[in-house]
Structures are given as C-alpha cells and as structure tokens.
Design a protein around this motif. Structure first.
Motif, PDB file in Angstrom:
ATOM      1  N   ALA A 138       0.831  -1.209   0.000  1.00 18.54           N
ATOM      2  CA  ALA A 138       0.000   0.000   0.000  1.00 18.54           C
ATOM      3  C   ALA A 138       0.863   1.256   0.000  1.00 18.54           C
ATOM      4  O   ALA A 138       0.561   2.233  -0.708  1.00 18.54           O
ATOM      5  N   ARG A 139       1.956   1.226   0.780  1.00 16.96           N
ATOM      6  CA  ARG A 139       2.832   2.396   0.830  1.00 16.96           C
ATOM      7  C   ARG A 139       3.532   2.602  -0.513  1.00 16.96           C
ATOM      8  O   ARG A 139       3.679   3.744  -0.990  1.00 16.96           O
ATOM      9  N   VAL A 140       3.969   1.512  -1.135  1.00 20.37           N
ATOM     10  CA  VAL A 140       4.618   1.613  -2.442  1.00 20.37           C
ATOM     11  C   VAL A 140       3.650   2.207  -3.466  1.00 20.37           C
ATOM     12  O   VAL A 140       4.011   3.095  -4.253  1.00 20.37           O
ATOM     13  N   ALA A 141       2.404   1.730  -3.451  1.00 19.04           N
ATOM     14  CA  ALA A 141       1.408   2.247  -4.390  1.00 19.04           C
ATOM     15  C   ALA A 141       1.164   3.733  -4.172  1.00 19.04           C
ATOM     16  O   ALA A 141       1.062   4.509  -5.139  1.00 19.04           O
ATOM     17  N   ALA A 155       2.125   6.669  -6.960  1.00 14.67           N
ATOM     18  CA  ALA A 155       1.105   7.581  -7.481  1.00 14.67           C
ATOM     19  C   ALA A 155       1.447   9.034  -7.161  1.00 14.67           C
ATOM     20  O   ALA A 155       1.256   9.927  -7.995  1.00 14.67           O
ATOM     21  N   ARG A 156       1.982   9.275  -5.946  1.00 15.88           N
ATOM     22  CA  ARG A 156       2.290  10.652  -5.526  1.00 15.88           C
ATOM     23  C   ARG A 156       3.316  11.294  -6.449  1.00 15.88           C
ATOM     24  O   ARG A 156       3.202  12.465  -6.813  1.00 15.88           O
ATOM     25  N   TYR A 157       4.320  10.533  -6.840  1.00 18.74           N
ATOM     26  CA  TYR A 157       5.415  11.101  -7.632  1.00 18.74           C
ATOM     27  C   TYR A 157       5.354  10.752  -9.107  1.00 18.74           C
ATOM     28  O   TYR A 157       6.214  11.160  -9.879  1.00 18.74           O
ATOM     29  N   GLY A 158       4.367   9.968  -9.503  1.00 16.60           N
ATOM     30  CA  GLY A 158       4.263   9.615 -10.913  1.00 16.60           C
ATOM     31  C   GLY A 158       5.413   8.752 -11.393  1.00 16.60           C
ATOM     32  O   GLY A 158       6.021   9.023 -12.436  1.00 16.60           O
ATOM     33  N   ALA A 159       5.740   7.722 -10.649  1.00 18.69           N
ATOM     34  CA  ALA A 159       6.882   6.857 -10.977  1.00 18.69           C
ATOM     35  C   ALA A 159       6.690   6.186 -12.330  1.00 18.69           C
ATOM     36  O   ALA A 159       5.589   5.753 -12.681  1.00 18.69           O
ATOM     37  N   GLN A 219      -1.912  -6.139  -8.530  1.00 22.61           N
ATOM     38  CA  GLN A 219      -3.361  -6.156  -8.360  1.00 22.61           C
ATOM     39  C   GLN A 219      -3.913  -4.741  -8.271  1.00 22.61           C
ATOM     40  O   GLN A 219      -5.015  -4.452  -8.767  1.00 22.61           O
ATOM     41  N   MET A 220      -3.147  -3.839  -7.646  1.00 19.23           N
ATOM     42  CA  MET A 220      -3.569  -2.440  -7.522  1.00 19.23           C
ATOM     43  C   MET A 220      -3.201  -1.623  -8.756  1.00 19.23           C
ATOM     44  O   MET A 220      -3.372  -0.400  -8.759  1.00 19.23           O
ATOM     45  N   ARG A 221      -2.675  -2.288  -9.776  1.00 19.51           N
ATOM     46  CA  ARG A 221      -2.338  -1.654 -11.057  1.00 19.51           C
ATOM     47  C   ARG A 221      -1.332  -0.513 -10.903  1.00 19.51           C
ATOM     48  O   ARG A 221      -1.456   0.568 -11.496  1.00 19.51           O
ATOM     49  N   VAL A 222      -0.323  -0.752 -10.059  1.00 23.08           N
ATOM     50  CA  VAL A 222       0.755   0.221  -9.936  1.00 23.08           C
ATOM     51  C   VAL A 222       1.512   0.272 -11.267  1.00 23.08           C
ATOM     52  O   VAL A 222       1.906  -0.768 -11.815  1.00 23.08           O
ATOM     53  N   ARG A 223       1.733   1.459 -11.758  1.00 23.92           N
ATOM     54  CA  ARG A 223       2.366   1.629 -13.063  1.00 23.92           C
ATOM     55  C   ARG A 223       3.805   1.130 -13.055  1.00 23.92           C
ATOM     56  O   ARG A 223       4.596   1.479 -12.177  1.00 23.92           O
ATOM     57  N   TYR A 240       7.856  16.986  -7.876  1.00 21.65           N
ATOM     58  CA  TYR A 240       6.818  17.993  -8.059  1.00 21.65           C
ATOM     59  C   TYR A 240       5.451  17.357  -8.235  1.00 21.65           C
ATOM     60  O   TYR A 240       4.477  18.009  -8.549  1.00 21.65           O
ATOM     61  N   GLY A 241       5.363  16.049  -8.070  1.00 22.54           N
ATOM     62  CA  GLY A 241       4.083  15.351  -8.208  1.00 22.54           C
ATOM     63  C   GLY A 241       3.998  14.638  -9.527  1.00 22.54           C
ATOM     64  O   GLY A 241       4.835  14.805 -10.426  1.00 22.54           O
ATOM     65  N   ALA A 242       2.990  13.805  -9.657  1.00 22.87           N
ATOM     66  CA  ALA A 242       2.826  13.036 -10.883  1.00 22.87           C
ATOM     67  C   ALA A 242       2.649  13.974 -12.067  1.00 22.87           C
ATOM     68  O   ALA A 242       1.757  14.820 -12.086  1.00 22.87           O
ATOM     69  N   ALA A 243       3.512  13.847 -13.047  1.00 27.78           N
ATOM     70  CA  ALA A 243       3.448  14.732 -14.210  1.00 27.78           C
ATOM     71  C   ALA A 243       2.272  14.358 -15.097  1.00 27.78           C
ATOM     72  O   ALA A 243       1.948  13.197 -15.260  1.00 27.78           O
ATOM     73  N   ARG A 244       1.651  15.305 -15.654  1.00 29.32           N
ATOM     74  CA  ARG A 244       0.512  15.072 -16.547  1.00 29.32           C
ATOM     75  C   ARG A 244       0.659  15.952 -17.785  1.00 29.32           C
ATOM     76  O   ARG A 244       1.163  17.076 -17.708  1.00 29.32           O
ATOM     77  N   PRO A 245       0.199  15.478 -18.947  1.00 24.22           N
ATOM     78  CA  PRO A 245       0.235  16.316 -20.145  1.00 24.22           C
ATOM     79  C   PRO A 245      -0.598  17.578 -19.928  1.00 24.22           C
ATOM     80  O   PRO A 245      -1.668  17.530 -19.337  1.00 24.22           O
TER      81      PRO A 245
END
Length: 502
Positions: free
Chosen positions: A347-350, A354-358, A378-382, A488-493
C-alpha cells in the motif's frame, strides 16, 4: 584476610608465578576446563592450533633467557578463516600476560572501534571472569586493572581505538624492565602507520615484549600481509584453515565452497586463512561513494523516475523504498520501514508511486517480496516488476572486456557502481556503510558474485537494505519520457486551448 586465607593466596600466587614464561601451562591451570556449570564444561583445553601458538610464544620468551642470549620481541601473526577461536586466544594471552608478571601493560586494538567494543573486549572480559585469580583484577568498561593498591595505572590492559591523527597511545607504549603485550585484532584492516608507530615504541631493552596480530587475511598488501611474506623472517606466521579446527561449522564451509568456488578469494579469506589473489575485495570503493555524496547533480525533467523496493525478511532488517531520477538519487529521500507486513508495504509503495508519478517500480521478489509484487500488480501500480536477486543476469554486454555477473543482484550492483561515477546520492551514513560493505569474488565461471547478506552478517555487518533498494533502480532500462515523474508530483500532459491567432 585470616592467616589460612592468606596462606592459600600466597600458594596461588606462587603456583601462577611458575608459568611466567609458559603461556600454555598457565591457560591449562588457570581456567576451569571441563568443570560443570561453567562455560568451559564441554572443553578439556584450548584447541590444537591455540596450543601451538601459546607454546610458540613461550619458546621465544624462554630463548631470550638462555646464557648469552638477548631478549627479543616475540612476534606472532595468525591468519585464519572464520570461527576458529581467535578472540578466545586473545583473551587467554591477555590473562596470562597480566597474571604472571606484575605491572604488565597490555594494549589491544582492532580494525574498527565497533569490533573492539562489541566483539574483542567483551570476549576478554568473559574469560577474565573464569580465571582462578579473577579477584586480582577489576574489569571496567574497556580496561582491566590490578586491584593491588597503587598499581591500577601500571598493571593493566586497555582497549585502544586508533585514527590516523591520534596515535599517541601507541607512541607512548613503554614499560622498561617489565612486560608489554600488544594485540592487533582483525589486523588486515589496521593501517600501516599504526604498525609503524607501534613498532617504534617497542624498543625498551630488557623488556619482555609480545606482539600478536590476528585476523582474516583480507588484503594482499599492507603490514599484516608482510608478516607472512617480506617480514616472515621476523614474524612467526601461521595460517589456519577453518575446516581443520575442531568445533567449526564444516557444513557451512561446504556450502560456501559450492556457492563461491573452492579456489575463490572468498574461500581463501573466510575459510582457508589465505590472502586473496586480487586487491581489495570491496566491490564499491569508499572514494567513489564519498564523491557521489558530495557531487552536485541535477536531474533532467524527462529523466525516468524509478523506485526500488527492498523487502525485509528478518526481524532486524528494514524494508526500503528508494527513488532515483536519472543522475539524482537524493531529490526524494528514501523511506525506511520496520515491522510492516507485505500488504502494508504494498500500500505504501502504491501511494508513493502515485504521488510522484513513478515510471517504473522494481521490487525484490525473493521470499516474502513476491507478495508485495502481486499486491502492487493487483492495484495496477504503473511499471511494477518483480526482480529475482538470485536469478540469472539477463542484460548481456558483448563488449570485449565486459564484466560478467553470476546473478541479477551482482549485475544491478555493477550498474550502480558505474552510475556512481556521475550520479549523486544522499549524505547518509547508513547508505555509505551499505555501499562499502559487500565483498566480491569470482566464481568458477569467472563471473562476479557479491557476498551474500547472511555472510555479511557473519562478519558483523548489517544487511545492506538501503543500498540494495538503490541497486534495484538499475534492474532494467526505463525509457525517458516528456512527462516523467518527480518530486513535483505526478506529471501530466498539459492541455492547451487552441488559439487561432497564436
């Protein structure tokens, strides 16, 4: 003290004085060998190799008192494998030296302060409590001194740490007309300057001087190495194969031979008591680590953000989540977790991914780590992928002189070592210790293999959890992306509105 007690005490002193030049005789007399209820209940005396060393030192001392002889220092070096009883012999020698010669000075040092404080001196203290004349001395902290009034400062043994800038304790080691005992434990790790200063101090005429150096032969150079080579005409050197010593773990040694190869440097150092063929067995140099800790680096926005997760298997180990973005492994501090189960860790890894957009998450899937991998998938971690440390090295490099690795862990550490030439890591003492800790060897196929975690623990080192987590970030290549993650957080287009006049 009544008259009868005084008579018994005088008889004990007279008996012990007979062993002034007989260390072996003293050890056999002064300790409760075979006595029920003591630590020596199952032992009938020192081990065979220990008897040989005690007898050898006695021979050297007695030779100095022959007619027309000159009393020369007794220099004894022992290179041995693991578990042969070096610390026990050190303890016996300190007890003999102090008990059989009034106002003896003994100094014990080791390769590191933790070795001296947690291993060598506690063993000496234990043996002193077993002595028939233990009441003659007081064990206090890192010293032992006589209880005879007025002799506490002149009749004693001290554990002394050293540094390159503080060698006064060795420079002032004099005791004219009496006895000096100097012990170097894990002597391969003691720098040449300490040896030189100590040797210069041991020049008192008419003084009994015993200098003993013990240790695993980890370095094929330096003063300990010279005791068995260039200086062997001065030093009595003995090399002890652990498999020839009674009471050692022969099954473990066979497992090591199978894992590392009978003629590997690992077997030579840890079992055979022989010096390695190669230079330092430290896989990553201390200089490279220091440079990476002080180097100014900055990641490129498009560099992939990779997370490495080392999963704890034992109670004293920790699970570690490590972040690396290109050349920068310090912009996001590593996360250290103790006593978390696989679901909590997943859970912590997920959350962190998500927080940093790994862009990728590589998890050690050996043992209980497989559960963390399954839950993250199972949690679909990228980008999550399990990495078998003991699996086959699978990133082939066909360059003519390319290094070959025995398994995936060695391969990842090899990539990490190369990256440290330009990368930046946190200024963290535990990480520094972890990176410098593992030794490396070559197996029979001439492939590099790293020392196992459990074998590092037998050397007194902690499991390199933090460094393994960093190494996991090199498990597989990860493509750079315009929208790679970061602190700076998960990057998004960024979607821009169409401007026909733009």
């Amino acid at each position: 003290m009544n008259a009868q007690a005084q008579t018994l005490e005088d008889q004990l002193a007279d008996e012990i004085s007979r062993y002034c030049l007989d260390p072996l005789g003293f050890v056999l007399f002064a300790f409760p060998w075979g006595k029920e209820g003591t630590d020596l209940a199952q032992s009938q005396g020192p081990r065979a190799w220990q008897r040989d060393i005690l007898h050898s030192i006695g021979d050297k001392l007695r030779a100095g008192y022959e007619p027309d002889a000159v009393l020369m220092p007794a220099l004894q070096a022992v290179a041995s494998g693991h578990g042969v009883g070096k610390s026990a012999l050190v303890s016996m020698l300190v007890a003999w030296a102090l008990c059989t010669c009034p106002d003896t000075k003994a100094v014990i040092t080791a390769n590191t302060e933790p070795q001296l404080r947690t291993k060598t001196f506690p063993e000496i203290s234990k043996w002193f409590r077993l002595l028939i004349c233990s009441h003659w001395f007081k064990v206090h902290g890192m010293s032992i001194h006589s209880t005879v009034p007025g002799h506490a400062k002149t009749w004693r043994a001290d554990a002394v740490t050293w540094s390159e800038t503080n060698l006064e304790a060795f420079a002032g080691l004099h005791n004219v007309g009496r006895r000096i005992l100097l012990i170097f434990d894990e002597a391969s790790g003691i720098i040449d300057r300490v040896w030189e200063v100590a040797e210069g101090a041991l020049t008192d005429e008419g003084t009994e001087i015993v200098w003993c150096a013990f240790g695993n032969p980890t370095q094929p150079s330096g003063r300990f190495f010279e005791c068995f080579n260039r200086q062997r005409h001065r030093w009595s050197g003995q090399q002890i194969d652990s498999r020839t010593v009674e009471g050692t773990n022969k099954v473990l040694f066979e497992q090591w031979a199978e894992a590392y190869g009978e003629d590997s440097d690992f077997m030579r150092v840890r079992v055979k008591g022989q010096f390695p063929r190669s230079g330092s067995m430290q896989f990553i140099s201390s200089e490279a680590i220091t440079d990476a800790m002080t180097r100014e680096v900055s990641a490129i926005v498009s560099d992939a953000l990779v997370i490495g997760v080392d999963v704890a298997r034992y109670g004293d180990d920790q699970s570690v989540i490590f972040f690396r973005k290109g050349r920068d492994a310090r912009m996001i501090p590593p996360i250290l977790l103790r006593k978390v189960d696989t679901m909590q860790l997943a859970a912590r890894v997920a959350d962190e991914a998500a927080r940093y957009g790994a862009d990728a998450v590589f998890i050690d899937d050996g043992g209980v780590g497989g559960g963390v991998v399954d839950r993250c998938q199972q949690m679909r971690v990228r980008g999550v992928r399990g990495v078998p440390f003991g699996g086959k090295s699978d990133r082939a490099n066909y360059a003519t002189n390319a290094e070959r690795y025995a398994n995936k862990r060695a391969e990842m550490w090899g990539s990490l070592r190369e990256w440290l030439k330009t990368g930046g890591i946190p200024d963290n003492q535990n990480l520094q210790t972890d990176l410098a800790g593992p030794w490396y060897f070559f197996n029979p196929r001439n492939e590099i293999i790293l020392e196992k975690k459990e074998d590092m623990k037998k050397r007194g080192l902690a499991s390199p959890d933090i460094a393994d987590a960093l190494a996991l970030t090199f498990a597989y290549p990860v493509m750079n992306s315009r929208f790679s993650g970061g602190p700076y957080g998960a990057a998004r287009p960024q979607v821009q509105e169409y401007d026909p006049w733009g």
